[in-house]
Write an enzyme that holds these catalytic residues in place. Structure first.
Site, PDB file in Angstrom:
ATOM      1  N   GLN A 171       0.842  -1.203   0.000  1.00 39.07           N
ATOM      2  CA  GLN A 171       0.000   0.000   0.000  1.00 39.07           C
ATOM      3  C   GLN A 171       0.872   1.246   0.000  1.00 39.07           C
ATOM      4  O   GLN A 171       0.602   2.202  -0.736  1.00 39.07           O
ATOM      5  CB  GLN A 171      -0.934  -0.013   1.219  1.00 39.07           C
ATOM      6  CG  GLN A 171      -1.984  -1.118   1.122  1.00 39.07           C
ATOM      7  CD  GLN A 171      -2.886  -1.210   2.326  1.00 39.07           C
ATOM      8  OE1 GLN A 171      -2.696  -0.499   3.324  1.00 39.07           O
ATOM      9  NE2 GLN A 171      -3.868  -2.077   2.258  1.00 39.07           N
ATOM     10  N   ASP A 317      -1.668 -11.719   4.708  1.00 38.60           N
ATOM     11  CA  ASP A 317      -3.111 -11.782   4.970  1.00 38.60           C
ATOM     12  C   ASP A 317      -3.581 -13.197   5.299  1.00 38.60           C
ATOM     13  O   ASP A 317      -4.705 -13.392   5.768  1.00 38.60           O
ATOM     14  CB  ASP A 317      -3.899 -11.245   3.764  1.00 38.60           C
ATOM     15  CG  ASP A 317      -3.712  -9.744   3.591  1.00 38.60           C
ATOM     16  OD1 ASP A 317      -3.302  -9.072   4.558  1.00 38.60           O
ATOM     17  OD2 ASP A 317      -3.977  -9.239   2.477  1.00 38.60           O
TER      18      ASP A 317
HETATM   19  C1  S3P Z   1      -2.637  -4.691   0.093  1.00 37.65           C
HETATM   20  C2  S3P Z   1      -1.448  -4.741   0.764  1.00 37.65           C
HETATM   21  C3  S3P Z   1      -1.277  -5.365   2.089  1.00 37.65           C
HETATM   22  C4  S3P Z   1      -2.435  -6.297   2.421  1.00 37.65           C
HETATM   23  C5  S3P Z   1      -3.763  -5.675   2.129  1.00 37.65           C
HETATM   24  C6  S3P Z   1      -3.863  -5.310   0.653  1.00 37.65           C
HETATM   25  C7  S3P Z   1      -2.702  -4.032  -1.223  1.00 37.65           C
HETATM   26  O1  S3P Z   1      -1.209  -4.367   3.080  1.00 37.65           O
HETATM   27  O2  S3P Z   1      -2.372  -6.679   3.780  1.00 37.65           O
HETATM   28  O3  S3P Z   1      -4.804  -6.590   2.449  1.00 37.65           O
HETATM   29  O4  S3P Z   1      -3.710  -4.195  -1.932  1.00 37.65           O
HETATM   30  O5  S3P Z   1      -1.739  -3.335  -1.574  1.00 37.65           O
HETATM   31  P1  S3P Z   1       0.157  -3.589   3.439  1.00 37.65           P
HETATM   32  O6  S3P Z   1       0.535  -2.746   2.303  1.00 37.65           O
HETATM   33  O7  S3P Z   1      -0.181  -2.777   4.658  1.00 37.65           O
HETATM   34  O8  S3P Z   1       1.151  -4.673   3.729  1.00 37.65           O
END
Ligand code: S3P
Length: 433
Positions: A171, A317
């Site tokens: 993210q 996840d």
């Molecule tokens: C996601 C990244 C992950 C994941 C989330 C979705 C994404 O989070 O846990 O369910 O779509 O980029 P983080 O970026 O906080 O690791």
């Protein structure tokens, strides 16, 4: 009020074939890229989960035309400069991906926007995204100097940065890359551990250029993207619940079709292999923007394992359901380097350990993960989901092997990523005589 659900699945096996719904991460990005691009984008296999519907809602408020017809979505846009300034708050619900990626997108527009989400979003750290965006010149205000929602974003011209990621987070990486699309110069993101790369793949699908070289991702500012077709594969994070159910429920065989097996997401497959699960995997479309596979899983004799290091971002996840899997494996499973679990929809270390312990599992929390000793029989009882879809689904899979029914306090939250989850459980249940 959320609905309590009694999960009463004793003495049943699981048999049959299902196709899990579309990938959440890819569905979000398909709408985001469709809105950024000029022209029409069509999406098939879109996830109609609440999180992705939040992303659609946000873009509709920005004036982007979006039509939804079943799992087909069409986005028509004249590009970012044609978006209109909304006169209402952009509501991102329970979705961290919407909130964090939108920060990167909105920071480089010429719009003033305000974004907020539900009570879980209100507790999740935003500075990890806002700090690098501020280095790019972004003007973002929020509670605790931008740590928490509600957030106000005054769009401005951004400048490129060279940023080394302090945490493995797709993210954060994606927010910076999306901001980099509008920045002056070449933005560079350096990852020590590779996180999911859907943004990089999709940038190319939309005609953009991004280079990836040994954990160093570079994107040139000022690129125009163009509408295209996006085919969303099934979400491996949703499939994970049935991969584990198939392995732990007696006399079971489940076929999962069209599962996305992007190597930055497929750590659960490696863990199943390490633990000796009985499964086969047939890769279908290796050359597609996002590769897919059919996976068949059968009831298995499982051995404990250690899960740590580079694999963690590839299965972050899936840890709640892997913890349940470990309660049925022989020996001590150790999960380390997973402190990111503390900042998910809820603190997933506390939630998993507390709830599985209630059911009789031998599980302890550690600073950065958990230790599970198996195999243990699971009892029934009352379990909390903490409003977290993945904790709710973990409880439902536990109910498939528990000796007594499980009462789940809130099953509605499962609609965030898998609205048809209970239909699929019912479809697979093979009543034993
Ligand atoms: C996601 C990244 C992950 C994941 C989330 C979705 C994404 O989070 O846990 O369910 O779509 O980029 P983080 O970026 O906080 O690791």
């Amino acid at each position: 009020m959320p609905h309590t659900k009694i999960l009463n699945y004793q003495n049943e096996s699981l048999q049959g074939t299902i196709e899990v719904p579309g990938d959440k991460s890819i569905s979000h990005r398909s709408v985001m890229f469709g809105a950024i691009a000029k022209g029409k984008t069509t999406v098939s296999g879109f996830l109609l989960g609440e999180d992705c519907l939040s992303t659609i809602d946000v873009f509709r408020k920005l004036g982007v035309e979006i039509e939804v017809d079943g799992t087909n979505v069409a986005i028509t846009s004249s590009g970012i400069d044609a978006w209109k300034e909304p006169n209402e708050v952009l509501y991102t619900g329970n979705s961290g991906t919407t909130t964090r990626l939108m920060l990167g997108i909105l920071a480089g527009t010429n719009l003033h926007t305000v974004m907020t989400g539900d009570s879980s979003i209100g507790k999740r750290p935003m500075r990890r995204v806002i700090d690098p965006l501020r280095l790019m010149g972004a003007e973002i205000a929020g509670r605790a100097n931008g740590q928490f929602t509600p957030l106000a974003i005054q769009g401005t011209q951004l400048k490129a940065i060279d940023y080394t990621m302090p945490v493995a987070s797709a993210q954060v990486k994606s927010a910076i890359l999306l901001a980099g699309l509008r920045a002056n110069g070449t933005t560079i993101v350096r990852e020590k551990e590779v996180s999911r790369d859907h943004t990089e793949r999709m940038l190319k699908q939309f005609g953009g250029s991004v280079t990836v070289d040994d954990g160093v991702i570079s994107i040139e500012g000022g690129q125009q993207l163009f509408g295209t077709h996006v085919n969303v594969p099934g979400d491996i994070s949703s499939a994970a619940f049935f991969l584990v159910a198939g392995a732990v429920v007696p006399n079971s065989e489940i076929t999962l079709t069209n599962v996305g097996v992007n190597p930055t997401r497929s750590g659960i497959i490696d863990v199943l292999r390490q633990m000796g699960a009985d499964f086969s995997i047939q890769i279908e479309d290796e050359k597609a923007a996002e590769p897919t596979a059919t996976i068949i899983v059968r009831t298995s004799q499982l051995e404990a394992t250690t899960i740590e290091g580079d694999i963690i971002p590839r299965l972050i996840d899936e840890i709640p359901i892997i913890a349940l899997l470990a309660t049925q494996a022989n020996g001590k499973t150790i999960i380390r380097n997973a402190e990111e679990l503390k900042v998910k929809e809820t603190d997933r270390i506390i939630a998993v350990v507390t709830e599985l312990k209630k059911l009789g599992a031998n599980i302890e929390a550690t600073e950065d993960g958990m230790i599970i000793e198996g195999p243990t029989k699971l009892n029934g009882g009352s379990v909390k989901s903490y409003g977290d879809h993945r904790i709710g689904m973990m409880a439902a899979v536990a109910a498939l092997i528990s000796e007594e029914p499980i009462e789940l306090d809130d099953s509605d939250c499962i609609a965030v990523s898998y609205p048809t989850f209970f239909d699929h459980v019912e479809e697979l249940i093979h009543k034993s005589k």
